[in-house]
Design a protein around this motif. Sequence first.
Motif, mmCIF file in Angstrom:
data_model
loop_
_atom_site.group_PDB
_atom_site.id
_atom_site.type_symbol
_atom_site.label_atom_id
_atom_site.label_comp_id
_atom_site.label_asym_id
_atom_site.label_seq_id
_atom_site.Cartn_x
_atom_site.Cartn_y
_atom_site.Cartn_z
ATOM 1 N N GLU A 144 93.213 78.961 63.119
ATOM 2 C CA GLU A 144 92.957 80.070 63.903
ATOM 3 C C GLU A 144 93.661 81.342 63.185
ATOM 4 O OE1 GLU A 144 90.314 81.056 66.695
ATOM 5 O OE2 GLU A 144 91.537 79.088 67.096
ATOM 6 N N ALA A 145 94.781 81.294 62.545
ATOM 7 C CA ALA A 145 95.522 82.319 61.795
ATOM 8 C C ALA A 145 94.889 82.651 60.622
ATOM 9 C CB ALA A 145 96.908 82.014 61.761
ATOM 10 N N GLY A 146 94.034 82.030 60.112
ATOM 11 C CA GLY A 146 93.054 82.429 58.996
ATOM 12 C C GLY A 146 93.421 81.170 57.831
ATOM 13 N N ALA A 147 94.354 80.065 57.769
ATOM 14 C CA ALA A 147 94.544 79.386 56.796
ATOM 15 C C ALA A 147 93.269 78.842 56.130
ATOM 16 C CB ALA A 147 95.577 78.135 57.398
ATOM 17 N N ASP A 148 93.394 78.548 54.890
ATOM 18 C CA ASP A 148 92.113 77.921 54.474
ATOM 19 C C ASP A 148 92.144 76.477 54.320
ATOM 20 O OD1 ASP A 148 93.648 76.929 52.181
ATOM 21 O OD2 ASP A 148 93.113 78.613 50.896
ATOM 22 N N LEU A 149 90.810 76.160 53.803
ATOM 23 C CA LEU A 149 90.653 74.548 54.105
ATOM 24 C C LEU A 149 91.832 73.723 53.479
ATOM 25 C CD1 LEU A 149 88.626 72.350 55.181
ATOM 26 C CD2 LEU A 149 87.416 72.338 53.201
ATOM 27 N N ALA A 150 92.070 73.992 52.365
ATOM 28 C CA ALA A 150 93.238 73.025 51.538
ATOM 29 C C ALA A 150 94.420 73.192 52.313
ATOM 30 C CB ALA A 150 93.349 73.607 50.066
ATOM 31 N N THR A 151 94.795 74.219 52.625
ATOM 32 C CA THR A 151 95.859 74.794 53.607
ATOM 33 C C THR A 151 96.104 73.761 54.829
ATOM 34 O OG1 THR A 151 96.258 76.796 52.445
ATOM 35 C CG2 THR A 151 97.531 76.189 54.422
ATOM 36 N N CYS A 152 94.780 73.858 55.585
ATOM 37 C CA CYS A 152 94.774 73.080 56.747
ATOM 38 C C CYS A 152 94.913 71.523 56.481
ATOM 39 C CB CYS A 152 93.205 73.235 57.523
ATOM 40 S SG CYS A 152 93.241 75.053 58.205
#
Lengths: 334, 334
Positions: B167-175
């Motif tokens: 929700e805060a905008g993290a990208d796929l790899a970060t998630c």
Amino acid sequence: MKKLINSVDNVLNESLRGFGAAHSDIVSVNWEPKFVQRAGGTAKGKVALISGGGSGHEPLHAGFVGQGMLDAACPGEVFTSSTPDQMLAAAQAVDAGAGVLFIVKNYSGDVMNFEMAAEMYGEMHEGEQATVLTNDDVAVEDSLFTQGRRGVAGTVIVEKIVGAAAEAGADLATCKALGERVNAASGTMGVALTSCTVPAAGKPTFELAEDEMEMGVGIHGEPGRRRVKLMEADALAAEMIEAICKEDGPRSGDPVLLLVNGMGGTPLMELYLVYDAARRLCEERGLTIARSLVGDYCTSLDMAGCSITLTKVGDEMLGYWDAPVHTAALRWGV
Amino acid sequence: MKKLINSVDNVLNESLRGFGAAHSDIVSVNWEPKFVQRAGGTAKGKVALISGGGSGHEPLHAGFVGQGMLDAACPGEVFTSSTPDQMLAAAQAVDAGAGVLFIVKNYSGDVMNFEMAAEMYGEMHEGEQATVLTNDDVAVEDSLFTQGRRGVAGTVIVEKIVGAAAEAGADLATCKALGERVNAASGTMGVALTSCTVPAAGKPTFELAEDEMEMGVGIHGEPGRRRVKLMEADALAAEMIEAICKEDGPRSGDPVLLLVNGMGGTPLMELYLVYDAARRLCEERGLTIARSLVGDYCTSLDMAGCSITLTKVGDEMLGYWDAPVHTAALRWGV
């Protein structure tokens, strides 16, 4: 008896201590005598709402202490009324200068003890306390522990709506009148698939055969209307909604709040299924489901079963229902 | 078998229909194939989070669809993995241009079906999907339906924390990396007082004598570590927390999130009592209880029992835990 406890004597103390620690941002627990109040205290000039009664119905009532709902709850031992000294101490702790409203489920023990507390309090603070008695259970007139109808899950709706009104600045007389209107607009009917087991008793409160249910059961396992054979959810919900609508219940065109409440031992999957049945039946009757609540809110220890509550609601009650609430068991808008 | 149902064939459909209707402000239900998604859709540019698996664990997973948590959930039949076509259709519905993260509990059927869905999806959207496998159950290596450790209640914590990051905008790899860190930081152990009963089976999944518990039980009633005699809550919690802390678990000085999860048939009063015991035991070990959650979040139909989860948390995870969430089963800050 299979329960997650240490000893039957400490069930309330240990559970309440856990509750207080898990929700220390919302509540604080007073121990001598026992009551739960808002962690932040009650705002000056706000009517203070107090409820209570025997434990075993969690989250009722301590789970509803917090912004937008109760100011204090007085938990008694399991299925045993709280005592006047608890209620009096709670009232003294949360009175913020605008009076105290006691919300009391109609059980003889609770009524007697709250009356004593209200009297004692009234002697000290003339004219500054009032009581709303809930008796939403349509199943039976008079019961094991009650003269007149029992107060059950509809109490949650009374506490939410009056809680929001008090938060918005309504005075004591207005809160009392609103509480009585919400109670009068509410009807509940319960059913048990299994008995609850009171820890101190160590065995089921009543016997129920493998193919039987208790229709109209009370939240302490009191007898309902009749012992019936297992029914499908649709037939069950139909009998319950018929009973609620029969006397003074909602009619075609009425907007209602629909609460499907678990008794403590019923999985959520089944509650949503009963909600689906209840919703279809309400719609067939021309009722409009204005708001819904599904889950364990007024339980009976480990009893498997559920209750259905319909509250006929207008715009005022809906506005209060939607208002922010921040308690352990109900939370939105905050 | 005593259940609030109409017929064993319609349990999922009717329950899901009720769930969708009760929470139409939060979710919408797609029927062919079945998945639940956010009523408002997924915001453009946000990583889409999808989970799913067999039903019977409610509120997991559909109860966690909404702002700040999942974008979609794919419910299978009771204790039966959802199918690749459900997962694929859900992914296509909620992909908002930033990729899709599948959160999968480690059960062989789920893993296989999510792998198939991910492959099919990957062929259409290269590089835009990833999977987090949860395996927080410390009770056993390998089990009835699993190679390796099982994914259980810790999955809720993964879904909340990764949901907030997305929700805060993290990208796929970060998630994905965050999800794997939360999973690795989580350990769960469960205990059953009674067996669950699968509707289609019509009888308890396993036998348990009146004086016995299953220590380390899985959320489908799979065997745990050992069959034990009834224990007091303190002893029970001590064995569970010892098992969680033993391998790579939190150590003195660590802040933890403590989840006491009900299995579906356990009253809240008992869960708070277990929380009280668990809290004391954690404090004796020098752990700091940074956050708490008590209630039914990852259930096993009508099983009586509970699980304890400890997640070692730092400031980043706590920030995501506290972030607003608006789902049927978890809601705060909204």
